[in-house]
Design an enzyme around this catalytic site. Sequence first.
Site, PDB file in Angstrom:
ATOM      1  N   LYS A 137       0.872  -1.185   0.000  1.00 38.84           N
ATOM      2  CA  LYS A 137       0.000   0.000   0.000  1.00 38.84           C
ATOM      3  C   LYS A 137       0.901   1.224   0.000  1.00 38.84           C
ATOM      4  CE  LYS A 137      -2.108   3.010   1.851  1.00 38.84           C
ATOM      5  NZ  LYS A 137      -1.892   4.402   1.450  1.00 38.84           N
TER       6      LYS A 137
ATOM      7  N   CYS B  82      13.841  10.910   6.687  1.00 38.07           N
ATOM      8  CA  CYS B  82      13.683  10.508   8.081  1.00 38.07           C
ATOM      9  C   CYS B  82      14.994  10.610   8.855  1.00 38.07           C
ATOM     10  CB  CYS B  82      13.144   9.087   8.149  1.00 38.07           C
ATOM     11  SG  CYS B  82      14.183   7.889   7.296  1.00 38.07           S
TER      12      CYS B  82
ATOM     13  N   GLU C 194       9.447  16.210  14.994  1.00 35.07           N
ATOM     14  CA  GLU C 194       9.908  16.108  13.605  1.00 35.07           C
ATOM     15  C   GLU C 194       9.093  17.065  12.719  1.00 35.07           C
ATOM     16  OE1 GLU C 194       8.738  12.615  11.333  1.00 35.07           O
ATOM     17  OE2 GLU C 194      10.812  12.355  10.715  1.00 35.07           O
TER      18      GLU C 194
HETATM   19  P1  NAD Z   1       2.096   8.586   7.392  1.00 38.18           P
HETATM   20  O1  NAD Z   1       2.214   7.841   8.650  1.00 38.18           O
HETATM   21  O2  NAD Z   1       1.123   9.708   7.319  1.00 38.18           O
HETATM   22  O3  NAD Z   1       1.722   7.624   6.179  1.00 38.18           O
HETATM   23  C1  NAD Z   1       2.516   6.523   5.837  1.00 38.18           C
HETATM   24  C2  NAD Z   1       1.655   5.471   5.163  1.00 38.18           C
HETATM   25  O4  NAD Z   1       0.692   5.005   6.094  1.00 38.18           O
HETATM   26  C3  NAD Z   1       0.862   5.969   3.947  1.00 38.18           C
HETATM   27  O5  NAD Z   1       0.867   4.972   2.965  1.00 38.18           O
HETATM   28  C4  NAD Z   1      -0.526   6.141   4.512  1.00 38.18           C
HETATM   29  O6  NAD Z   1      -1.542   6.006   3.546  1.00 38.18           O
HETATM   30  C5  NAD Z   1      -0.579   4.981   5.479  1.00 38.18           C
HETATM   31  N1  NAD Z   1      -1.611   5.081   6.512  1.00 38.18           N
HETATM   32  C6  NAD Z   1      -2.175   6.193   7.038  1.00 38.18           C
HETATM   33  N2  NAD Z   1      -3.108   5.848   7.958  1.00 38.18           N
HETATM   34  C7  NAD Z   1      -3.126   4.495   8.028  1.00 38.18           C
HETATM   35  C8  NAD Z   1      -3.846   3.554   8.784  1.00 38.18           C
HETATM   36  N3  NAD Z   1      -4.756   3.920   9.685  1.00 38.18           N
HETATM   37  N4  NAD Z   1      -3.598   2.239   8.591  1.00 38.18           N
HETATM   38  C9  NAD Z   1      -2.674   1.834   7.703  1.00 38.18           C
HETATM   39  N5  NAD Z   1      -1.958   2.692   6.942  1.00 38.18           N
HETATM   40  C10 NAD Z   1      -2.168   4.004   7.109  1.00 38.18           C
HETATM   41  O7  NAD Z   1       3.565   9.090   7.059  1.00 38.18           O
HETATM   42  P2  NAD Z   1       4.032  10.015   5.860  1.00 38.18           P
HETATM   43  O8  NAD Z   1       3.648  11.424   6.146  1.00 38.18           O
HETATM   44  O9  NAD Z   1       3.609   9.393   4.573  1.00 38.18           O
HETATM   45  O10 NAD Z   1       5.606   9.850   5.941  1.00 38.18           O
HETATM   46  C11 NAD Z   1       6.422  10.670   6.691  1.00 38.18           C
HETATM   47  C12 NAD Z   1       6.901   9.961   7.929  1.00 38.18           C
HETATM   48  O11 NAD Z   1       7.588   8.770   7.563  1.00 38.18           O
HETATM   49  C13 NAD Z   1       7.897  10.772   8.707  1.00 38.18           C
HETATM   50  O12 NAD Z   1       7.621  10.659  10.077  1.00 38.18           O
HETATM   51  C14 NAD Z   1       9.235  10.110   8.389  1.00 38.18           C
HETATM   52  O13 NAD Z   1      10.238  10.295   9.336  1.00 38.18           O
HETATM   53  C15 NAD Z   1       8.826   8.692   8.274  1.00 38.18           C
HETATM   54  N6  NAD Z   1       9.827   7.928   7.530  1.00 38.18           N
HETATM   55  C16 NAD Z   1      10.596   7.032   8.214  1.00 38.18           C
HETATM   56  C17 NAD Z   1      11.589   6.319   7.547  1.00 38.18           C
HETATM   57  C18 NAD Z   1      12.447   5.324   8.271  1.00 38.18           C
HETATM   58  O14 NAD Z   1      13.044   4.491   7.604  1.00 38.18           O
HETATM   59  N7  NAD Z   1      12.543   5.363   9.579  1.00 38.18           N
HETATM   60  C19 NAD Z   1      11.785   6.527   6.187  1.00 38.18           C
HETATM   61  C20 NAD Z   1      10.990   7.453   5.532  1.00 38.18           C
HETATM   62  C21 NAD Z   1       9.996   8.152   6.212  1.00 38.18           C
END
Ligand code: NAD
Length: 487
Positions: free
Chosen positions: A180, A288, A383
Amino acid sequence: MADKIIVGGVSVDTRHWIGGRRVASAETFADSSPIDGAVLGEIARGGPGEAQAAVAAAKAAFPGWAATSRGERARILHAIADGVEKRLEELAIVETTDNGALLRSHRRGVMPRVAHNFRFFADWLLKLGHEDFETRGHTNHVSWDPAGPCVLITPWNAPLMLATWKVAPALAAGNTVVLKPAEWSPLTASLLADIAAEAGLPAGVLNVVQGYGSEIGDALTSHPDVRRISFTGSVPTAKRIAGSAAANLTPLGLELGGKSPLLVFADADLDLAVDLAVEQYDNAGQVCLAATRFLVEETVAEEFTRRFVEKAGQLTQGDPRDEGTDIGPNIHPRQLEKIDGFVQRAVADGARVVIGGQRKDAQYYAPTLLTDVAQDSEIVQEEVFGPVLTLQTFSSEDEAIRLANDTRFGLAATLVTGDPERAERVTAQLVAGTVWVNCFFVRDLQAPFGGSRLSGVGREGGTWSFDFYCDLKNTVTAPNGWSRNHG
Ligand code: NAD
């Protein structure tokens, strides 16, 4: 809804990929480009029905794929890597148009890494093993059994790279997958489905569902047939997923946010420190691992700041498709609002703007450095996920370590020092999944990757990925295959 859209000259299917065929949804959502806000197309908006169908397809395909020999699985993964390389330019332009990250990095770094993800885990699979060992004449044999259907949920900041970092080991391990991707960057996942099918991956082994996480997420993560969930994204979403996964105690891997420090000691090569500091604006700060908190020894802070401002002033911000651009747009107007909210609240709280501090226009945020920030303030603790950095000073090694560790996160830390003994001492005390000494962003798939504290649960990379995606089994065989010697 058009089944296909043309993005950067490339045809992209906007439907789900379930059980080896394209599936539309009754509803759609608009996907727009961060470069200019233009709508690229309408994408299938999946919900619980599509989640059920995708998990059912993954479940049906699991026995066949799990029984496929390691050698054959590895061969198909290499064929997927070949397909990625063949379509590298197309993947690069679609990804840049969809998520706004630099075309040159997609061409030279990210998409080659996508191919490498498949090659690496294919090769690792073939050498995966643990030496047998003996217990009172009995042989212990450790095996990595495929776990079952896996749900993989990914964010928008490095869509295909992060997705394939999960897809490749999950498939290599003999699992089937429901991917997804994020709703702000859904397109390259659809191309991956095409590439995998062309490479000969059997129907149902990889499924891609599109849609808002809030609408399709729960149905995926609470599904009793799902045996692993791997999530990269934000902490609030991770908590929600963990709650949903609890219904079936589905094992979870979580790669989450960070607020990582860059420690600059007075004995550091300041030019190196400034080079590493300016790198933190990469991908418009939407990384991240970014070291967003500069902690600089007070005796060199003024000089560090002067050189940083000079160097940051040379960065070009603009269209990510141009070779000369260093910083592209932020992903979405809502993200820009969020970034600006952090900055304006910090300023109202007494922070001083050294550079930036505002939007450039509807798509771009000016690279920003804030100082005079309190350790317990929001801007230091939370963040931002945009091109916003803070600078604080310290006067002793102990203070530097205390400030570095004083957030709820623990993803990474970078330190710049000319003293190897200091590097060893400080590293030993930092809470972080990755520590870089006099370097930044040097990564290897053999290394464990992940975060401590709220930055994550578990590690990805090398054997750690197989440990997560497999059910480990220890088989103990008696001498001659039989024994009365229990206990
Ligand atoms: P997000 O949590 O808003 O969304 C991530 C994914 O989760 C999307 O595909 C979204 O559709 C899905 N999602 C949202 N609600 C959900 C639910 N209830 N159930 C299942 N899936 C759901 O994050 P974002 O804004 O897309 O990404 C940014 C974040 O990701 C930042 O905090 C960043 O630090 C983190 N990140 C971490 C890494 C790592 O390797 N540690 C790498 C890249 C990004």
